[in-house]
Scaffold this motif. Structure first.
Motif, mmCIF file in Angstrom:
data_model
loop_
_atom_site.group_PDB
_atom_site.id
_atom_site.type_symbol
_atom_site.label_atom_id
_atom_site.label_comp_id
_atom_site.label_asym_id
_atom_site.label_seq_id
_atom_site.Cartn_x
_atom_site.Cartn_y
_atom_site.Cartn_z
ATOM 1 N N TYR A 1 -11.019 38.603 66.549
ATOM 2 C CA TYR A 1 -10.116 39.090 67.880
ATOM 3 C C TYR A 1 -10.598 38.241 68.863
ATOM 4 O O TYR A 1 -11.999 38.364 69.397
ATOM 5 C CB TYR A 1 -10.451 40.702 67.888
ATOM 6 C CG TYR A 1 -9.666 41.114 69.234
ATOM 7 C CD1 TYR A 1 -8.501 40.797 69.724
ATOM 8 C CD2 TYR A 1 -10.383 41.375 70.624
ATOM 9 C CE1 TYR A 1 -7.899 40.718 70.991
ATOM 10 C CE2 TYR A 1 -10.148 41.798 71.643
ATOM 11 C CZ TYR A 1 -8.653 41.457 71.759
ATOM 12 O OH TYR A 1 -7.958 41.914 73.196
ATOM 13 N N PHE A 2 -9.775 37.553 69.457
ATOM 14 C CA PHE A 2 -9.941 36.518 70.532
ATOM 15 C C PHE A 2 -9.545 37.299 71.878
ATOM 16 O O PHE A 2 -8.271 37.624 71.753
ATOM 17 C CB PHE A 2 -9.034 35.123 70.262
ATOM 18 C CG PHE A 2 -9.337 34.162 71.431
ATOM 19 C CD1 PHE A 2 -10.820 33.525 71.697
ATOM 20 C CD2 PHE A 2 -8.492 33.914 72.176
ATOM 21 C CE1 PHE A 2 -10.964 32.606 72.645
ATOM 22 C CE2 PHE A 2 -8.483 33.136 73.217
ATOM 23 C CZ PHE A 2 -10.123 32.362 73.388
ATOM 24 N N ASP A 3 -10.361 37.722 72.526
ATOM 25 C CA ASP A 3 -10.082 38.426 73.605
ATOM 26 C C ASP A 3 -9.311 37.935 75.024
ATOM 27 O O ASP A 3 -10.117 37.875 75.875
ATOM 28 C CB ASP A 3 -11.258 39.262 74.021
ATOM 29 C CG ASP A 3 -11.163 40.535 74.943
ATOM 30 O OD1 ASP A 3 -9.898 40.799 75.094
ATOM 31 O OD2 ASP A 3 -12.187 41.067 75.575
ATOM 32 N N GLU A 4 -8.347 37.465 74.609
ATOM 33 C CA GLU A 4 -7.524 36.947 75.779
ATOM 34 C C GLU A 4 -6.008 37.289 75.725
ATOM 35 O O GLU A 4 -5.479 37.751 74.503
ATOM 36 C CB GLU A 4 -7.525 35.438 75.935
ATOM 37 C CG GLU A 4 -8.984 34.933 76.430
ATOM 38 C CD GLU A 4 -8.945 33.322 76.904
ATOM 39 O OE1 GLU A 4 -7.898 32.828 77.284
ATOM 40 O OE2 GLU A 4 -10.048 32.925 76.936
ATOM 41 N N THR A 5 -5.212 37.373 76.622
ATOM 42 C CA THR A 5 -3.871 37.870 76.580
ATOM 43 C C THR A 5 -2.917 36.574 76.686
ATOM 44 O O THR A 5 -2.812 35.647 77.765
ATOM 45 C CB THR A 5 -3.589 38.724 77.571
ATOM 46 O OG1 THR A 5 -4.593 39.809 77.714
ATOM 47 C CG2 THR A 5 -2.085 39.192 77.712
ATOM 48 N N LEU A 6 -2.504 36.316 75.488
ATOM 49 C CA LEU A 6 -1.658 34.784 75.470
ATOM 50 C C LEU A 6 -0.494 34.981 75.247
ATOM 51 O O LEU A 6 0.351 34.027 74.825
ATOM 52 C CB LEU A 6 -2.370 34.120 74.257
ATOM 53 C CG LEU A 6 -3.879 33.758 74.174
ATOM 54 C CD1 LEU A 6 -4.393 33.009 73.108
ATOM 55 C CD2 LEU A 6 -4.138 32.999 75.816
ATOM 56 N N ILE A 7 0.345 36.265 75.144
ATOM 57 C CA ILE A 7 1.713 36.287 74.895
ATOM 58 C C ILE A 7 2.524 37.589 75.906
ATOM 59 O O ILE A 7 1.651 38.437 76.029
ATOM 60 C CB ILE A 7 1.824 37.014 73.420
ATOM 61 C CG1 ILE A 7 1.473 35.906 72.365
ATOM 62 C CG2 ILE A 7 3.223 37.330 73.173
ATOM 63 C CD1 ILE A 7 0.761 36.651 71.262
ATOM 64 N N LYS A 8 3.703 37.291 76.351
ATOM 65 C CA LYS A 8 4.273 38.193 76.987
ATOM 66 C C LYS A 8 5.303 38.548 75.639
ATOM 67 O O LYS A 8 6.150 38.042 75.241
ATOM 68 C CB LYS A 8 5.211 37.460 78.061
ATOM 69 C CG LYS A 8 4.448 37.077 79.340
ATOM 70 C CD LYS A 8 5.041 36.156 80.266
ATOM 71 C CE LYS A 8 4.209 35.743 81.349
ATOM 72 N NZ LYS A 8 4.877 35.030 82.456
ATOM 73 N N TYR A 9 5.171 40.117 75.496
ATOM 74 C CA TYR A 9 5.735 40.639 74.535
ATOM 75 C C TYR A 9 6.897 41.602 75.019
ATOM 76 O O TYR A 9 6.745 42.735 75.790
ATOM 77 C CB TYR A 9 4.543 41.462 73.867
ATOM 78 C CG TYR A 9 5.033 42.169 72.510
ATOM 79 C CD1 TYR A 9 5.800 41.802 71.508
ATOM 80 C CD2 TYR A 9 4.192 43.482 72.467
ATOM 81 C CE1 TYR A 9 6.306 42.522 70.431
ATOM 82 C CE2 TYR A 9 4.798 44.342 71.128
ATOM 83 C CZ TYR A 9 5.602 43.903 70.357
ATOM 84 O OH TYR A 9 5.930 44.556 69.444
ATOM 85 N N ARG A 10 8.028 41.452 74.795
ATOM 86 C CA ARG A 10 9.165 42.085 75.102
ATOM 87 C C ARG A 10 9.251 43.520 74.236
ATOM 88 O O ARG A 10 9.069 43.497 73.169
ATOM 89 C CB ARG A 10 10.528 41.425 75.081
ATOM 90 C CG ARG A 10 10.701 40.203 75.999
ATOM 91 C CD ARG A 10 12.054 39.814 76.245
ATOM 92 N NE ARG A 10 12.316 38.959 77.202
ATOM 93 C CZ ARG A 10 12.143 37.898 77.503
ATOM 94 N NH1 ARG A 10 12.082 37.000 76.484
ATOM 95 N NH2 ARG A 10 12.473 37.234 78.547
#
Length: 187
Positions: free
Chosen positions: A178-187
């Motif tokens: 688990y790479f603890d960064e938010t890298l996607i905008k998820y609709r």
């Protein structure tokens, strides 16, 4: 409705050396026209139109089998990736066979809802498949895996979502990180 935004977010990645495989599963709207128009402008796009509807699990399986690269990332048609998503996941996968990140829930206009996938799921690094038996935390749109995992993935079972299956198998063949960064905008 959102496929152009998703394709743009992939094509504009800071990591440039990739192919974008798009498997159209018998769309009945203008999706194939949009995809073909994008493919005319960028030679990295490879379009495959299914002759019959495979369903989402088998359509993802087909796309994965067509991939030529040593690393594979999956995408949904309506999300938007951070422009450094591939680069960050690629640079941090290390000795794991699969890496995944967090995603920000957004509305149709990409406005944040204030929640992330990690708001409701325990995001973990593991090599124990039992950790994923009852509650999967790996979303297909958020993962990157080494192609060597393909040796163990096929055929995808129809009773399990493709991303659950990939993560489950990955725990037994190199582990997930688990790479603890938010890298996607998820609709």
């Amino acid at each position: 409705q959102y496929i152009s935004e998703q394709i743009d977010s992939i094509l504009n990645q800071t990591f440039k050396d990739f192919e974008l495989i798009i498997c159209d599963d018998q769309s009945t709207d203008t999706t194939i026209d949009i995809i073909n128009s994008c493919a005319e402008k960028d030679s990295r796009i490879k379009v495959h139109s299914n002759s019959n509807n495979l369903g989402y699990v088998k359509n993802f399986e087909k796309g994965i089998t067509l991939a030529k690269g040593e690393f594979i990332a999956l995408s949904d048609q309506d999300d938007v990736w951070a422009l450094d998503k591939i680069e960050k996941l690629y640079n941090n996968i290390e000795n794991h066979v699969l890496i995944y990140c967090d995603s920000q829930f957004v509305n149709s206009e990409l406005k944040p809802t204030g929640k992330k996938i990690s708001s409701s799921k325990a995001m973990i690094t593991t090599d124990n498949p039992l950790n994923l038996c009852l509650m999967n935390c790996v979303s297909g749109h958020a993962l990157l895996f080494k192609k060597e995992l393909n040796n163990y993935l096929f055929p995808f079972p129809l009773m399990v979502p493709h991303d659950w299956w990939i993560a489950f198998i990955a725990t037994m063949h190199g582990g997930i990180f688990y790479f603890d960064e938010t890298l996607i905008k998820y609709r």
